[in-house]
Enzyme design. Sequence first.
Site, PDB file in Angstrom:
ATOM      1  N   GLU A 389     -31.298  15.340 -26.213  1.00 23.08           N
ATOM      2  CA  GLU A 389     -31.636  16.146 -25.043  1.00 23.08           C
ATOM      3  C   GLU A 389     -32.688  15.461 -24.169  1.00 23.08           C
ATOM      4  O   GLU A 389     -32.637  15.530 -22.936  1.00 23.08           O
ATOM      5  CB  GLU A 389     -32.124  17.532 -25.479  1.00 23.08           C
ATOM      6  CG  GLU A 389     -31.129  18.331 -26.305  1.00 23.08           C
ATOM      7  CD  GLU A 389     -29.779  18.486 -25.624  1.00 23.08           C
ATOM      8  OE1 GLU A 389     -29.707  18.395 -24.382  1.00 23.08           O
ATOM      9  OE2 GLU A 389     -28.779  18.679 -26.337  1.00 23.08           O
ATOM     10  N   HIS A 475     -17.862  15.561 -23.310  1.00 19.28           N
ATOM     11  CA  HIS A 475     -18.264  15.515 -24.712  1.00 19.28           C
ATOM     12  C   HIS A 475     -17.175  14.947 -25.617  1.00 19.28           C
ATOM     13  O   HIS A 475     -17.342  14.916 -26.837  1.00 19.28           O
ATOM     14  CB  HIS A 475     -18.645  16.911 -25.215  1.00 19.28           C
ATOM     15  CG  HIS A 475     -19.870  17.467 -24.573  1.00 19.28           C
ATOM     16  ND1 HIS A 475     -19.833  18.312 -23.490  1.00 19.28           N
ATOM     17  CD2 HIS A 475     -21.176  17.271 -24.856  1.00 19.28           C
ATOM     18  CE1 HIS A 475     -21.062  18.632 -23.138  1.00 19.28           C
ATOM     19  NE2 HIS A 475     -21.897  18.014 -23.936  1.00 19.28           N
TER      20      HIS A 475
END
Length: 838
Positions: A389, A475
């Site tokens: 992140e 993803h």
Amino acid sequence: MQRWFVLFLIAVFVVSASAFSGGGGLKPVDDAGKQRLDRMKAMMELRNRDPEVEIRFDENTGCVATINGNLTDPSQEDPLEIAYNFMDKYSSLLNVKNPRQEFVLDRRFSDELGYIHIKFNQVWQGIPVWGAQIGIHLKSNGAIYYVNGSYYPSPEIAVEPVISEQDGIHSAEQHYIDSGGSPVKSAKSDLMIYTADGKNFKLAWHIKIQGEKLTNGWEYFVDANSGEILYRLPTIRYDGPVDGSGTDSHGTTRNLHLYQSGGTYYLVDATKAMYSPPFSELDGVIATTDFGHTEESFSLATSPSTTVSDPSYVDLSYVYSEIYDFYYDLVGRNSWDNAGMTIRTGCHFGSNYNNAFWAGGENNIFCFGDGDGTHFSVLTGGFDVCCHEFQHAVTETEANLIYHNQPGALNEAYSDIAASVFDPDWLIGEDIYTPSTPGDALRYMDDPHRADLPATMSEFNYLPDNAEGDWGGVHINMSIPCLAFVKMVDDEPHLSRDDAYRIWYRSLTTYLTNSSDFMDGRDGVLRAAEDIYGSSPDWDDIECGIKNAFAYVELGEDCEGTGGDSVWTGDFIYYWNDDAEAYYYLNMPELDPSYEAYGYGVKFTIPSGGYNVASVYFFIYDVWTLYDMYIGIYDVSITGLANTTIPNDDIWYAVYGDTMSYPLLGIDWNSEYSGDFYVFTWLVGDPMYDDYISLVVDDGTGSSEERNYYLDYAGYFYPLSELYGGEYNIVAFACVTHRESGVEEPAYLLPNGELLDLSAHPSPFNSTVQLSYSIPGEGEILIKDASGRTVKRFSALSGDGIVRWDASDENLPSGVYFASAVSDVIPVVATRKIIFLK
């Protein structure tokens, strides 16, 4: 070999001049032809300056993707002026009309090597073009060595909106609320030029909406003329489309940096170099916050004593201190924005929330759910996910890779790559994913197939650019560049993880733009590696290893020059005589050595009193993408000697075997000539394969022969004989002359109006594809799988019509299929590739 150049299309071949007449005739060079000629001149000038210069074009836009080489002389001028002068000089090559008006400075900086980097945003009449940037890179002596970008040809649209800003905001907010968004917290807008395909441009209100819930952040593009919602994109950077990833702390005791105020201990780390007092302003600290199982509000995490009892507080306070040190020590980065910005984290997000994400924009917070205990355990314990992140914030600050399609997948790949260096294994989320299943992970970077993810470009998933399609598979397809990084580390010359990440980091911060795709990522990594290791005695091995790593995932060629798409192979040439009878003929003549590559054409030298160049003919594969072909023959001063534009309805057809059709076109030059001349080709369409050029020459004795030359994707010509029997067998060319009796016969020419045609929409398709056809006489459409097996047949078709095929009825797997239309009166086959996605 890869086929990247939008200016070229496909196979080229020659037959003797007596076999054809007409062929479209000679026409003066029009404005479009002059523009293409100017582009050829620019490429030739760069190649004359540096024979090793490498130029790659974006296959969709026709604009420059990269130029790598010795591009200008050293200069003491201001670097910004050097950059603009270069773009002015090569505007035709860049495919923009006025660089000084269309490229505005975004930022400029010098790096630790003394190199100077200037990034420009593209605008049209002062309005930004979404996702469009170009970078000019100079060495410390002021010489330009690299140009790269993801931008578009000059949009040329009106920039006065019909819809007001408030109406645009209202449309976006209404769509946002209707889509289940939480109450609007803020909405900011500006005008922008939007394009989905690089060809159709629209003036749009670009509106950023932030809801009360942190997960409700969206960018909208509203047509400024109609009010239509053109596109929307989330501003949240999740670790997964639904599920996140991470590791658990397992109760390990950690040393924490707290901040005491009276009798309260705050989970605030003020020990880093970025800290700026006083504490109350939380400037330059690492602050852990608690959402209290909500999705809207958070507060600083506190403890009544120096012993912190909440494991999530411990996880975040510890790991983000380690992450700050990791970036600072490895690449000298000072927080996620490289300017000492506070690192704010938040735990206990939502209820049983199975995800972690970066909420940028006005929020700037890393958020973590507690998991549901089945799919995920507490996500704060996932230290590799925490770094994943953090890298999203780094990427947003630097190249700001747009979160869709290949740029979005590259964005996600960078986060997994950083995580694999911070937590040095090839597993992502192994400690928090499905806690009841030991030994598994969310993703396996070294073996993507274990998580049903693609490993190579041939496995790339073409998914819809919306939420249901994971914004083009960000993803999913991320695993391809991730595997290239793994190969850089695991294979020769075995770069360390740290060194490999330094290269990728430099590429991100220095060379990538917000629309960079996988090939841009490859080029940027190679350029960054040369910056760092170019003077090292190991550079050749390092460069070879990097090329091999990307070639492993089918991105570019390996260090031996192989890889990518293969060339058609075969032993014989099929050709048709006037009665449409097939014959075999193997055509491998000796080559005239008097030629050399020039720009993206070939230079020929005719001796004094030499040859009469009668004709130049070309075979073009993929007729359905053909709009018009431009052929030019020029003398040494690049003055046109013979030029023509041959539209789609003036084409001779021949057939390769029983599966592929080729149009034939050419110029009847019939000029006795001595000295140097050049041959260039351009085609407006979609490039697929390499070019082959042949000339019919007459030596003055009445006999003629064919001279054949092969053009690879990088613009270099080779004799066909160098390829035949070597690494590539020469494709079985379609030939249209009858050689059995030694008598030339005319080719089969399609009667006017009897063009065989086939198109497919949409492709990729989920279940049903529409096949539109034009079949003279009577014919059929066959659908075959990649192995050549016929899986569907539509018979008794004639004229213009449409058939629809529902692939789900056939119980077929997802994959590539081929639809071919045939006619009983025309000896050609029209073939379309279609992609079925369940």
